[in-house]
Motif scaffolding. Sequence first.
Motif, PDB file in Angstrom:
ATOM      1  N   HIS A   1       0.843  -1.196   0.000  1.00  0.00           N
ATOM      2  CA  HIS A   1       0.000   0.000   0.000  1.00  0.00           C
ATOM      3  C   HIS A   1       0.880   1.247   0.000  1.00  0.00           C
ATOM      4  CE1 HIS A   1      -3.747  -2.148   0.665  1.00  0.00           C
ATOM      5  NE2 HIS A   1      -3.156  -2.846   1.616  1.00  0.00           N
ATOM      6  N   PRO A   2       0.540   2.216  -0.826  1.00  0.00           N
ATOM      7  CA  PRO A   2       1.319   3.458  -0.831  1.00  0.00           C
ATOM      8  C   PRO A   2       0.975   4.318   0.376  1.00  0.00           C
ATOM      9  CG  PRO A   2      -0.547   3.671  -2.305  1.00  0.00           C
ATOM     10  CD  PRO A   2      -0.555   2.242  -1.809  1.00  0.00           C
ATOM     11  N   ILE A   3       1.883   5.185   0.741  1.00  0.00           N
ATOM     12  CA  ILE A   3       1.594   6.215   1.740  1.00  0.00           C
ATOM     13  C   ILE A   3       0.872   7.352   1.012  1.00  0.00           C
ATOM     14  CG2 ILE A   3       2.586   7.907   3.318  1.00  0.00           C
ATOM     15  CD1 ILE A   3       4.918   5.983   3.746  1.00  0.00           C
ATOM     16  N   VAL A   4      -0.337   7.616   1.424  1.00  0.00           N
ATOM     17  CA  VAL A   4      -1.108   8.693   0.801  1.00  0.00           C
ATOM     18  C   VAL A   4      -0.613  10.023   1.358  1.00  0.00           C
ATOM     19  CG1 VAL A   4      -3.397   9.675   0.448  1.00  0.00           C
ATOM     20  CG2 VAL A   4      -3.099   7.182   0.513  1.00  0.00           C
ATOM     21  N   ARG A   5      -0.134  10.867   0.491  1.00  0.00           N
ATOM     22  CA  ARG A   5       0.417  12.147   0.934  1.00  0.00           C
ATOM     23  C   ARG A   5      -0.689  13.151   1.216  1.00  0.00           C
ATOM     24  NH1 ARG A   5       6.172  13.087  -2.125  1.00  0.00           N
ATOM     25  NH2 ARG A   5       6.715  10.883  -2.409  1.00  0.00           N
ATOM     26  N   THR A   6      -0.526  13.866   2.306  1.00  0.00           N
ATOM     27  CA  THR A   6      -1.489  14.895   2.674  1.00  0.00           C
ATOM     28  C   THR A   6      -1.449  16.012   1.646  1.00  0.00           C
ATOM     29  OG1 THR A   6      -1.121  14.387   5.009  1.00  0.00           O
ATOM     30  CG2 THR A   6      -2.205  16.486   4.491  1.00  0.00           C
ATOM     31  N   PRO A   7      -2.583  16.355   1.058  1.00  0.00           N
ATOM     32  CA  PRO A   7      -2.571  17.425   0.049  1.00  0.00           C
ATOM     33  C   PRO A   7      -2.250  18.772   0.681  1.00  0.00           C
ATOM     34  CG  PRO A   7      -4.824  16.777   0.580  1.00  0.00           C
ATOM     35  CD  PRO A   7      -3.923  15.790   1.266  1.00  0.00           C
ATOM     36  N   ALA A   8      -1.697  19.646  -0.109  1.00  0.00           N
ATOM     37  CA  ALA A   8      -1.405  20.996   0.377  1.00  0.00           C
ATOM     38  C   ALA A   8      -2.707  21.686   0.769  1.00  0.00           C
ATOM     39  CB  ALA A   8      -0.699  21.792  -0.709  1.00  0.00           C
ATOM     40  N   ARG A   9      -2.693  22.366   1.901  1.00  0.00           N
ATOM     41  CA  ARG A   9      -3.885  23.059   2.366  1.00  0.00           C
ATOM     42  C   ARG A   9      -3.481  24.266   3.173  1.00  0.00           C
ATOM     43  NH1 ARG A   9      -5.971  18.333   6.567  1.00  0.00           N
ATOM     44  NH2 ARG A   9      -4.561  18.791   8.299  1.00  0.00           N
ATOM     45  N   ASP A  10      -4.429  25.163   3.381  1.00  0.00           N
ATOM     46  CA  ASP A  10      -4.071  26.368   4.124  1.00  0.00           C
ATOM     47  C   ASP A  10      -3.832  26.021   5.596  1.00  0.00           C
ATOM     48  OD1 ASP A  10      -6.439  27.176   5.941  1.00  0.00           O
ATOM     49  OD2 ASP A  10      -7.440  26.790   4.037  1.00  0.00           O
ATOM     50  N   GLY A  11      -3.066  26.842   6.251  1.00  0.00           N
ATOM     51  CA  GLY A  11      -2.618  26.546   7.604  1.00  0.00           C
ATOM     52  C   GLY A  11      -3.700  26.524   8.647  1.00  0.00           C
ATOM     53  N   ALA A  12      -4.874  27.031   8.336  1.00  0.00           N
ATOM     54  CA  ALA A  12      -5.953  27.051   9.323  1.00  0.00           C
ATOM     55  C   ALA A  12      -6.737  25.745   9.357  1.00  0.00           C
ATOM     56  CB  ALA A  12      -6.898  28.215   9.035  1.00  0.00           C
ATOM     57  N   LEU A  13      -6.588  24.909   8.328  1.00  0.00           N
ATOM     58  CA  LEU A  13      -7.341  23.657   8.286  1.00  0.00           C
ATOM     59  C   LEU A  13      -6.669  22.629   9.195  1.00  0.00           C
ATOM     60  CD1 LEU A  13      -9.788  22.318   6.912  1.00  0.00           C
ATOM     61  CD2 LEU A  13      -8.208  21.426   5.195  1.00  0.00           C
ATOM     62  N   MET A  14      -7.448  22.062  10.103  1.00  0.00           N
ATOM     63  CA  MET A  14      -6.942  21.102  11.088  1.00  0.00           C
ATOM     64  C   MET A  14      -7.580  19.731  10.840  1.00  0.00           C
ATOM     65  SD  MET A  14      -5.117  23.151  13.210  1.00  0.00           S
ATOM     66  CE  MET A  14      -5.122  22.534  14.905  1.00  0.00           C
ATOM     67  N   THR A  15      -7.057  18.711  11.519  1.00  0.00           N
ATOM     68  CA  THR A  15      -7.636  17.372  11.456  1.00  0.00           C
ATOM     69  C   THR A  15      -8.172  17.005  12.830  1.00  0.00           C
ATOM     70  OG1 THR A  15      -6.094  16.691   9.726  1.00  0.00           O
ATOM     71  CG2 THR A  15      -7.238  14.947  10.923  1.00  0.00           C
ATOM     72  N   LEU A  16      -9.462  16.702  12.886  1.00  0.00           N
ATOM     73  CA  LEU A  16     -10.141  16.387  14.143  1.00  0.00           C
ATOM     74  C   LEU A  16     -10.378  14.894  14.265  1.00  0.00           C
ATOM     75  CD1 LEU A  16     -11.922  17.326  16.664  1.00  0.00           C
ATOM     76  CD2 LEU A  16     -13.854  17.223  15.070  1.00  0.00           C
ATOM     77  N   MET A  17     -10.077  14.332  15.433  1.00  0.00           N
ATOM     78  CA  MET A  17     -10.459  12.962  15.753  1.00  0.00           C
ATOM     79  C   MET A  17     -11.505  12.997  16.857  1.00  0.00           C
ATOM     80  SD  MET A  17      -7.104  11.612  17.906  1.00  0.00           S
ATOM     81  CE  MET A  17      -7.895  10.107  18.492  1.00  0.00           C
ATOM     82  N   THR A  18     -12.518  12.124  16.737  1.00  0.00           N
ATOM     83  CA  THR A  18     -13.522  12.020  17.782  1.00  0.00           C
ATOM     84  C   THR A  18     -13.068  10.974  18.789  1.00  0.00           C
ATOM     85  OG1 THR A  18     -14.843  10.296  16.709  1.00  0.00           O
ATOM     86  CG2 THR A  18     -15.292  12.582  16.087  1.00  0.00           C
ATOM     87  N   LEU A  19     -13.512  11.126  20.037  1.00  0.00           N
ATOM     88  CA  LEU A  19     -13.141  10.184  21.085  1.00  0.00           C
ATOM     89  C   LEU A  19     -14.190  10.190  22.189  1.00  0.00           C
ATOM     90  CD1 LEU A  19     -12.061  12.610  22.992  1.00  0.00           C
ATOM     91  CD2 LEU A  19      -9.805  12.010  22.140  1.00  0.00           C
ATOM     92  N   ARG A  20     -14.015   9.291  23.144  1.00  0.00           N
ATOM     93  CA  ARG A  20     -14.922   9.205  24.291  1.00  0.00           C
ATOM     94  C   ARG A  20     -14.338   9.943  25.479  1.00  0.00           C
ATOM     95  NH1 ARG A  20     -15.499   2.663  24.698  1.00  0.00           N
ATOM     96  NH2 ARG A  20     -16.126   2.214  22.555  1.00  0.00           N
ATOM     97  N   SER A  21     -15.207  10.407  26.353  1.00  0.00           N
ATOM     98  CA  SER A  21     -14.756  10.861  27.666  1.00  0.00           C
ATOM     99  C   SER A  21     -14.673   9.648  28.589  1.00  0.00           C
ATOM    100  CB  SER A  21     -15.726  11.894  28.248  1.00  0.00           C
ATOM    101  OG  SER A  21     -16.884  11.247  28.741  1.00  0.00           O
ATOM    102  N   HIS A  22     -14.133   9.851  29.781  1.00  0.00           N
ATOM    103  CA  HIS A  22     -13.999   8.724  30.707  1.00  0.00           C
ATOM    104  C   HIS A  22     -15.344   8.300  31.291  1.00  0.00           C
ATOM    105  CE1 HIS A  22     -11.628   5.939  32.984  1.00  0.00           C
ATOM    106  NE2 HIS A  22     -12.125   6.357  34.132  1.00  0.00           N
ATOM    107  N   ASP A  23     -16.313   9.202  31.328  1.00  0.00           N
ATOM    108  CA  ASP A  23     -17.653   8.872  31.819  1.00  0.00           C
ATOM    109  C   ASP A  23     -18.580   8.532  30.660  1.00  0.00           C
ATOM    110  OD1 ASP A  23     -17.226   9.024  34.504  1.00  0.00           O
ATOM    111  OD2 ASP A  23     -18.328  10.883  34.840  1.00  0.00           O
ATOM    112  N   GLN A  24     -18.119   7.697  29.771  1.00  0.00           N
ATOM    113  CA  GLN A  24     -18.876   7.418  28.554  1.00  0.00           C
ATOM    114  C   GLN A  24     -18.559   6.021  28.060  1.00  0.00           C
ATOM    115  OE1 GLN A  24     -17.980  10.259  25.462  1.00  0.00           O
ATOM    116  NE2 GLN A  24     -19.091   9.167  23.869  1.00  0.00           N
ATOM    117  N   TYR A  25     -19.572   5.347  27.511  1.00  0.00           N
ATOM    118  CA  TYR A  25     -19.329   4.115  26.770  1.00  0.00           C
ATOM    119  C   TYR A  25     -20.111   4.193  25.467  1.00  0.00           C
ATOM    120  CZ  TYR A  25     -18.005  -0.452  25.481  1.00  0.00           C
ATOM    121  OH  TYR A  25     -17.433  -1.483  24.785  1.00  0.00           O
TER     122      TYR A  25
END
Length: 751
Positions: free
Chosen positions: A616-640
Amino acid sequence: MAKTIKPYQGAAGGWDALASSFRHVNEQGIVGRGARTMLRANQPRGFDCPGCAWPDRNPHSTFEFCENGVKAVAAEATSRRVTRDFFAAHTVAALARQDDYFLESQGRLTEPMRYDADSDRYVPVAWDEAFALVATQLRALASPDEALFYTSGRTSNEAAFLYQLFVREFGTNNLPDCSNLCHEPSGVAMSEQIGVGKGSVRLEDFERADAIFVFGQNPGTNHPRMLGELRSAARRGCRIVVFNPLHERGLERFADPKDPVELLGGSTRIASHYYPLRIGGDLAAVKGMIKHVVARGACDHAFIAAHTEGYAALCADVEAEDWAVIEAESGLSRAQIEEAAEVYAASRASIVCWAMGITQHRNSVATIQMLVNLLLVGGNLGKPGAGACPVRGHSNVQGDRTMGIYEQPSDAFLDRLGAEFGFQPPRHPGHDVVGAIGAMQDGRCKVLFAMGGNFAAATPDTDRTAAALRRCALTVHVSTKLNRSHLVHGRQALILPCLGRTEVDRQAAGPQAVTVEDSMSHVHLSEGGNPPASESLLSEPMIVARLAEATLPASRTPWRWLVEDYDRIRDRIARVVEGFEDFNARVHRDGGFHLRNAAAERRWMTSSGRASFHVHPIVRTPARDGALMTLMTLRSHDQYNTTIYGLEDRYRGVSGERRVCFIGAADLMRLGLQAGQWVDLVSVWHDGERVAPRFLLVEYDIPAGCLAAYYPETNPLVPLDHHADRARTPASKAIPVYLRPRADIDLALAP
């Protein structure tokens, strides 16, 4: 509850875990009964914890549970009740304005309820009337494929088997399930590569491993009992190597609440190496590790020659890969990656673990196959202390798939099912979750029946999903507690309350036990001991049986007779599901049994009869403006999953607030923002913006360009077509977003 942001200094577990456990039991008004209930958790004559799917180390131990298991059990065994009076006092519109914590905290549902559009309230309905309503709607459809039948991972093997049998006798394979939302890429990747879509390790392998690699996982919150295995491994000298964007306390230090010394303030260091890579950088990091192992000549060539194919192509690919690309896309230095590779090369037996931090990406199948490539180059499959360990969530999500809850069943399974029950099962594929939402939205599907779960909150693209659900003629939810999905409904809607895992399930032949399959393919009994929360509750198998009788009057299946004694269901499972031969005799033995895993025996159930390396190739991150971020969702500790037990995220230092966004100090400075500021999260996609409003910025140790925030609050940001290639799991761990400062809210909190 006051909002506070204060870094947590303690280890995971310890006194704080005990105090939290007591507080949750006390809040549910069940201190005495709660303690007695917990002593039956994960015991030979007790119930399987309704939380995670991590296996039981010692079923004869008095304390075989964890803090988040206590929360799950306390929430189910609560003294609080949602009665007809509650629904009479609240319109659906009013309840929809409440948050998920409020809905969860109201308590157990007590009787079937039907939505009344004139009053915008749920009103009581008799069980027979409810089943007749569903049956009438189903039989009125132009095609069985206009109905969808969702399944949660909490459903037992017996209920799941009957459920898929009913659905296929009805005439469709539309069986989307929660696996579509989490570990679908694991099954796709491993089935193709090693012939088995399940993990190949058992708990005893954790006792024998020289090295354990953990990718995209936070066991301190999501699988706390796993910390016991990691602690034991660390204390005997096993190297534990973690790749995760956030520093999670449970992977750093753990104090076992059962250890008197650690309760007094000690703890065990878990990770020997911790690499905070970029969100989505795992494939590049693992490819770099393989590149170093190959260059170093540390591969198991005897294993490769005897058991694999495709090694030469893999070697050519990794040798040609540019270290500059590997470093840029992983967010790690060459020295860090080679250090991790040296641990792997020196290990005589290695386990690789992963969870949704890997599976919920567009390239998740490729990443998992790269993880398996890593195992294969070292011969780390099919020997003690080594193997693949996809760590699953719900306590029977793996079992449900084994029982046939799958929109693309094999012909062999359908052949056995049809022969056993005397009908011709449908052969065309059904809808997965993403497909189901699209089918409801465009009117191809008109009925949704959900066996457990919280479909509206668990799925991506919240507004689009809600609009799709509201287009349905009927939505039905089998549930133990009130949740968001009851409030996002079709023109007609039913809530069907069922028994919980902790409760006595009494049928004609007496009290019944169900079975579950854990994350390591161990099948065992689960038998509740508490009185039911209401005399009106039915078990999930009985709900399926009565629904089938109402919908399929000509069926030759003896639905009610099967449910009188669950051994009868298991006898039929034994004749249909591979690996369950002599099911009753084996599962009634102390501790149950393990299903055989061909890959663990170095039998490769692939077309070539060999395990295969995949390039599998490494997919390169496309050029983007500096304000664009990458968000990951997650759980809190009081959550299932989507269940919110409280407003504490202890290990990340957050209390009293769920709408928070974790961001690094450098990004705060670069973007001209500050901790304590309120922002809107705005995701950008080909079809426009999606906005999740009002999030509090919290400074946290997270790589540059990366953000993290809790779901389901961030699910509105995940486009429906932003999903894993070939597996279609929502890519909730890599959402492109902008931060839009709020001008209407002052700075609130600064740590």
